[in-house]
Scaffold this active site. Sequence first.
Site, mmCIF file in Angstrom:
data_model
loop_
_atom_site.group_PDB
_atom_site.id
_atom_site.type_symbol
_atom_site.label_atom_id
_atom_site.label_comp_id
_atom_site.label_asym_id
_atom_site.label_seq_id
_atom_site.Cartn_x
_atom_site.Cartn_y
_atom_site.Cartn_z
ATOM 1 N N HIS A 148 0.840 -1.193 0.000
ATOM 2 C CA HIS A 148 0.000 0.000 0.000
ATOM 3 C C HIS A 148 0.876 1.243 0.000
ATOM 4 C CE1 HIS A 148 -0.226 0.534 4.712
ATOM 5 N NE2 HIS A 148 0.992 0.318 4.301
ATOM 6 N N CYS A 167 5.994 6.306 4.278
ATOM 7 C CA CYS A 167 4.857 5.550 3.747
ATOM 8 C C CYS A 167 4.199 6.245 2.557
ATOM 9 C CB CYS A 167 3.817 5.319 4.840
ATOM 10 S SG CYS A 167 4.438 4.348 6.225
ATOM 11 N N HIS A 173 4.936 0.231 -0.329
ATOM 12 C CA HIS A 173 5.702 -0.747 0.442
ATOM 13 C C HIS A 173 4.737 -1.841 0.890
ATOM 14 C CE1 HIS A 173 3.947 1.981 3.395
ATOM 15 N NE2 HIS A 173 3.988 0.970 4.246
ATOM 16 N N HIS A 175 3.421 -5.314 3.527
ATOM 17 C CA HIS A 175 3.310 -5.884 4.869
ATOM 18 C C HIS A 175 2.795 -7.316 4.787
ATOM 19 C CE1 HIS A 175 3.869 -2.039 6.949
ATOM 20 N NE2 HIS A 175 3.003 -1.498 6.114
ATOM 21 N N ASP A 213 -4.974 -10.700 -0.833
ATOM 22 C CA ASP A 213 -3.630 -11.275 -0.795
ATOM 23 C C ASP A 213 -2.857 -10.989 -2.083
ATOM 24 O OD1 ASP A 213 -1.619 -12.721 0.512
ATOM 25 O OD2 ASP A 213 -2.147 -14.553 -0.560
ATOM 26 N N HIS A 214 -1.592 -10.567 -1.911
ATOM 27 C CA HIS A 214 -0.682 -10.254 -3.022
ATOM 28 C C HIS A 214 -1.279 -9.202 -3.962
ATOM 29 C CE1 HIS A 214 1.340 -13.823 -1.505
ATOM 30 N NE2 HIS A 214 2.403 -13.440 -2.197
ATOM 31 N N GLU A 260 -0.536 -4.872 11.437
ATOM 32 C CA GLU A 260 0.217 -4.471 10.247
ATOM 33 C C GLU A 260 1.683 -4.884 10.353
ATOM 34 O OE1 GLU A 260 -0.362 -0.483 8.034
ATOM 35 O OE2 GLU A 260 1.381 -0.150 9.332
#
Length: 290
Positions: A148, A167, A173, A175, A213-214, A260
């Site tokens: 994100h 950020c 980046h 998580h 996801d991904h 996170e």
Amino acid sequence: MECVITRRAQFSASHRYWFPELSTTENIERFGPTSRSPGHGHNYVLFVSMVGELDEYGMVLNLSDVKHTLKQEVTDHLDFSHLNDVWPEFQQTLPTTEALARVIWHRLAPHLPLTNIQLFEHPELWADYQGNGMEAYLTISTHFSAAHRLAHPNLSFEENCEIYGKCARPNGHGHNYHLEVTVKGEIDPRTGMIVDLEGLQKAIDDYVVEPFDHTFLNKDISHFAKVVPTAENIAVHIRDLLQNPIQELGAKLHKVKLIESPNNSCEVYCTNPESESKTLQVKQPVLAKV
């Protein structure tokens, strides 16, 4: 001064989900692999929370006495046992995590000033019981990996950097998000369940894990095209996605916790209006997220 203390205990036991009035095929359809004979086992971890006034020695209770009570009333009975057979409560109710937490409460309540029983069947599934009739809480823990970027669309790059720090960098980046979904409901006196566990897991997978996801959340999840995907906003969106599917399963979504990173997490409560309103009053951060 009133204080809450918690004592940890553990035991290893097996159980089987099986109704004798159903055929083998019907039991498999209803309970899947958990219906297999002679059962399967878990390393259970139990947290017993107690409340009371501090005495002159700085204690709520003598922990040696608490340890002895837990051993005498619970772990000596359950350790290396087959739960379906060990206590009479499970002659008519399956020994699910939530049903077992409730029975442990009632076994300990005459001896200890309980405030919560938390029982882990394994690290990704646990139940809480607080002495409220047949009401209990069940939590599933899961995870997804996503990227994100924290940048408000109405602000300049410099302004976003001032608010979100690193950020706000253009390429984002990632998580490894850990997600805990807690549901609330009444324990069924026959099944011992507050919700169909397979159905709950499927709802979480279908509405959250698989879509998220991904992904790059800002670009792949339409909700975050204009909503900054902070951990807080992601948790609120997950709450909105899951409330109806979980209600259709006969339970209520109680809490969404999103971790996170080891340093950052947030919780959104869904069944307590006062807690929910406090949680959702999230202001724009004034310090960079780290």
